[in-house]
Structure formats: structure tokens, C-alpha cells
Scaffold this active site. Structure first.
Site, PDB file in Angstrom:
ATOM      1  N   ARG A 113      41.502   6.682 109.274  1.00 42.14           N
ATOM      2  CA  ARG A 113      41.560   8.086 108.826  1.00 42.14           C
ATOM      3  C   ARG A 113      42.764   8.712 109.513  1.00 42.14           C
ATOM      4  NH1 ARG A 113      37.036  12.775 108.204  1.00 42.14           N
ATOM      5  NH2 ARG A 113      36.718  11.503 106.344  1.00 42.14           N
ATOM      6  N   HIS A 140      41.126  10.492  99.191  1.00 44.80           N
ATOM      7  CA  HIS A 140      39.870  10.170  99.889  1.00 44.80           C
ATOM      8  C   HIS A 140      39.031   9.291  98.953  1.00 44.80           C
ATOM      9  CE1 HIS A 140      36.747  10.366 102.728  1.00 44.80           C
ATOM     10  NE2 HIS A 140      36.382  11.626 102.653  1.00 44.80           N
ATOM     11  N   GLN A 143      35.100   8.557  99.373  1.00 45.76           N
ATOM     12  CA  GLN A 143      34.275   9.701  99.016  1.00 45.76           C
ATOM     13  C   GLN A 143      33.980   9.727  97.522  1.00 45.76           C
ATOM     14  OE1 GLN A 143      32.971  12.361 101.029  1.00 45.76           O
ATOM     15  NE2 GLN A 143      31.836  12.601  99.122  1.00 45.76           N
ATOM     16  N   ASP A 231      35.529  21.978  97.606  1.00 41.56           N
ATOM     17  CA  ASP A 231      35.752  21.451  98.959  1.00 41.56           C
ATOM     18  C   ASP A 231      36.287  22.611  99.793  1.00 41.56           C
ATOM     19  OD1 ASP A 231      36.158  19.770 101.154  1.00 41.56           O
ATOM     20  OD2 ASP A 231      37.967  18.823 100.347  1.00 41.56           O
ATOM     21  N   CYS A 270      31.889  17.270  99.177  1.00 42.79           N
ATOM     22  CA  CYS A 270      31.970  16.113 100.074  1.00 42.79           C
ATOM     23  C   CYS A 270      31.439  16.424 101.469  1.00 42.79           C
ATOM     24  CB  CYS A 270      33.406  15.606 100.146  1.00 42.79           C
ATOM     25  SG  CYS A 270      34.567  16.767 100.895  1.00 42.79           S
ATOM     26  N   ARG A 298      27.347   7.832 100.800  1.00 46.80           N
ATOM     27  CA  ARG A 298      28.501   7.284 101.512  1.00 46.80           C
ATOM     28  C   ARG A 298      28.147   5.926 102.109  1.00 46.80           C
ATOM     29  NH1 ARG A 298      32.643  10.535 103.213  1.00 46.80           N
ATOM     30  NH2 ARG A 298      33.619   8.534 103.610  1.00 46.80           N
TER      31      ARG A 298
HETATM   32  N1   CP Z   1      33.112  13.879 103.540  1.00 46.67           N
HETATM   33  C1   CP Z   1      33.630  13.339 104.663  1.00 46.67           C
HETATM   34  O1   CP Z   1      34.541  12.504 104.629  1.00 46.67           O
HETATM   35  O2   CP Z   1      33.040  13.782 105.801  1.00 46.67           O
HETATM   36  P1   CP Z   1      33.539  13.513 107.299  1.00 46.67           P
HETATM   37  O3   CP Z   1      34.830  14.273 107.480  1.00 46.67           O
HETATM   38  O4   CP Z   1      32.440  14.027 108.166  1.00 46.67           O
HETATM   39  O5   CP Z   1      33.773  12.044 107.473  1.00 46.67           O
HETATM   40  N1  NVA Z   2      39.751  18.093 102.170  1.00 50.76           N
HETATM   41  C1  NVA Z   2      39.006  17.894 103.390  1.00 50.76           C
HETATM   42  C2  NVA Z   2      38.002  16.812 103.225  1.00 50.76           C
HETATM   43  C3  NVA Z   2      37.136  16.561 104.433  1.00 50.76           C
HETATM   44  C4  NVA Z   2      36.180  15.422 104.252  1.00 50.76           C
HETATM   45  C5  NVA Z   2      39.968  17.582 104.526  1.00 50.76           C
HETATM   46  O1  NVA Z   2      40.910  16.816 104.310  1.00 50.76           O
HETATM   47  O2  NVA Z   2      39.794  18.126 105.610  1.00 50.76           O
END
Ligand code: CP
Ligand code: NVA
Length: 314
Positions: A113, A140, A143, A231, A270, A298
Site C-alpha cells: 500500500r 484500489h 476493494q 468514498d 469502501c 475483503r
Molecule cells: N477500504 C480499505 O481499504 O480500508 P483500509 O484503509 O482500512 O484498509
Molecule cells: N480513497 C481513499 C480510500 C481509502 C480506503 C483513500 O485513498 O484514502
């Protein structure tokens, strides 16, 4: 995208493609129903990843991605280790290329990540084990496989379905658009001007045959929609500007907006959510919200993504 050893990187949904995504969803449904009511840490009887170790590498915060990959590996018979940028040499400037080569000698797969998508491409280029995108600023994909499973479980076959997105044209929307072209559903995208998705993802969806509507009118996007999605307005790493919040305010998913959709429409997010901002409390807590099914899923799709990455399905 193939790694040098023949195992498969999952940087974006197109790396898998239509048939493999369908196979991932089918496998997730099978494994999920086979372990209904079991303790969450108990391994599936076939233990297909016994002896395998997955490194979870985080340059940004996470709850769902971190826990779901950990539990997914336990259920598949494998184990994980977690590497936070702040407490590893990555945070002191060791290169992605060297990190990829070292981790490839020590673990069997890497989930990353990070912020810049170029970093995960660099990781994949230098890794000889599968690399999985656990979120970048651009996309992502894990997700969205969970989102598709959730939609299907709520008895909505994907082809021809009308998704509607509200708010920021961000990484999660990009992967929804990519999925639309692969799985043949349509997306109405309602964003303020200046916050539209990357045109590359719109073109990708259209090239796959999806109908994509771009509008700055939330009501147009909601009208007759099957699945409403939003989101956070401010993603990780973005500046929290009053100006942006102001522009996003008309795109809140609330009861008035839900009323424009089909009566059996569902609401996805998400998570983490900012209730009272991108979604009202009555929608978030209401009967059309399936956000906690989505979060649980997930786990089930991480298992499929891992099995695909190791060449065991799809
Ligand atoms: N939706 C998602 O990716 O959540 P986290 O940021 O908690 O991993
Ligand atoms: N768009 C958000 C998603 C978090 C899971 C971010 O990138 O922070």
C-alpha cells in the site's frame, strides 16, 4: 502482468481480466459458504497456501486491508508479516528495487500500500514473487473485487447494472471504472467540476463496452441507479482543504438522493466513512446500506486474489 518466475502480479484489475475476476468471485463465494459459522482463524481444509508467507508493506494507514489479508492467509494455511514504512529501511530511503529483491528472497508474495503508483510498478518490476496492489493514489483493485462480490450476493448480476458514484474522482472510482469495462456494467459519475476521474479510466471502461456518464448533477447520476457508491472526500495524502469540502457538499449520499434510485438499490462505501460528510447517517445505517457485508468480503476476495496470484485459480 507476469513476474519473472511466472507467478502473477495484481497491480490493477486488467492484470487479471474478465474471466479471472469471474473465477475469483466464484471461488470467494464457494470458500465463504463452505466455512459459514467457523472460527475466523481456522484454516480451510485444503490449505492451498500452507508454508507460504505474505509480506504486507504499508506506506499508508490501513485497517481492513491489513486485517483481511492477514486473516485470508491464515484461512489459506499461510502466514503474514507486516512491514511499516516508518519502522523499516524503506522509510529511511532504501530503494523499492532493493526492497523488492530482498523481500523476494525471504517471502512468497508482497502486498504494497503506497502513494505513487509508479512505486508499485517498480516493486513488481524487481520482484520475483507476486506483488499485489493494496491501494495506491491511482487505484484500489482488491476493494473493487470485494464490491463486485457484495453486489452479486445482493442478487444483482453485473452485466447492464447501473452504478452511480458521488463525490471525488479518486482511486476507488478508477478501479470501479476499470471493472465496468471488464464486467460490462455502466457507471454514472457525479463529481464537482475539477474533480473528475482520470480520463484514462473512463476510456478504458468505454473501450470495454461500458456506458459512462460524467455529470456534475448528483440527481442525474442517482436516477434509476442500482448501486450507489461514495468514498471519503479527502483521501490519504491529500490536503484537507475547506474549498474541496465545499465543492463536495452537494454530492452527499442522503435519503433524498437514495429516493431517486431504484427501490431495491444498495449503498456501498469502501470505508472508513465520514458520516455526515459524503454519506448521511440515515443512509449509512439504513436498510439499503451493505457496507459491513462489503468490509467482510475483503477477506473472501483477498483469498481469491492470492490464489490467482499464485496461479492456483483463473
Ligand atoms: N477500504 C480499505 O481499504 O480500508 P483500509 O484503509 O482500512 O484498509
Ligand atoms: N480513497 C481513499 C480510500 C481509502 C480506503 C483513500 O485513498 O484514502
Amino acid at each position: 502482468m507476469n513476474s519473472p518466475s511466472g507467478s502473477r502480479h495484481f497491480l490493477d484489475l486488467s492484470d487479471a481480466g474478465t474471466d479471472a475476476i469471474a473465477a475469483m468471485i466464484a471461488d470467494a463465494l464457494d470458500r465463504k459458504s463452505a466455512r459459514d459459522g467457523w472460527p475466523k482463524g481456522k484454516a480451510d481444509p485444503d490449505g492451498p497456501l500452507a508454508g507460504r508467507v505474505l509480506a504486507l508493506v504499508f506506506e499508508k494507514n490501513s485497517t481492513r486491508t491489513r486485517v483481511s489479508f492477514d486473516i485470508a492467509m491464515r484461512q489459506l494455511g499461510g502466514t503474514v508479516l507486516i512491514l511499516e514504512a516508518g519502522s523499516s529501511q524503506l522509510g529511511r530511503g532504501e530503494s523499492i528495487a532493493d526492497t523488492a529483491r530482498v523481500l523476494s528472497r525471504m517471502v512468497d508474495a508482497i502486498m504494497l500500500r503506497t502513494d505513487d503508483h509508479a512505486k508499485i510498478e517498480e516493486m513488481a518490476k524487481h520482484a520475483s514473487v507476486p506483488v499485489i496492489n493494496g491501494l495506491t493514489d491511482r487505484s484500489h483493485p482488491c476493494q473493487i473485487v470485494a464490491d463486485l462480490l457484495t453486489v452479486i450476493e445482493h442478487r444483482k448480476p453485473l452485466p447492464g447494472l447501473e452504478f452511480a458514484w458521488f463525490g471525488d474522482g479518486n482511486n476507488v472510482l478508477h478501479s470501479i471504472l476499470e471493472a465496468a469495462g471488464l464486467m460490462k456494467f455502466n457507471v454514472r459519475v457525479a463529481t464537482p467540476k475539477g474533480f473528475e476521474p482520470d480520463p484514462e479510466f473512463v476510456a478504458m471502461a468505454q473501450a470495454g463496452g461500458a456506458q459512462i456518464t460524467l455529470t456534475d448533477d448528483a440527481a442525474i447520476a442517482a436516477s434509476g441507479a442500482d448501486v450507489l457508491v461514495t468514498d471519503t472526500w479527502i483521501s490519504m495524502g491529500q490536503e484537507d482543504a475547506e474549498e474541496k469540502r465545499g465543492a463536495m457538499a452537494p454530492y452527499q449520499v442522503n435519503a433524498a438522493l437514495m429516493a431517486q434510485a431504484k427501490p431495491d438499490a444498495i449503498f456501498l462505501h469502501c470505508l472508513p466513512a465520514h458520516v455526515g460528510e459524503e454519506v448521511s447517517e440515515d443512509v449509512f445505517e439504513g436498510p439499503q446500506s451493505v457496507v459491513f457485508d462489503e468490509a467482510e468480503n475483503r477477506i473472501h476476495v483477498q483469498k481469491s486474489v492470492l490464489l490467482w496470484s499464485f496461479g492456483l485459480i483463473g
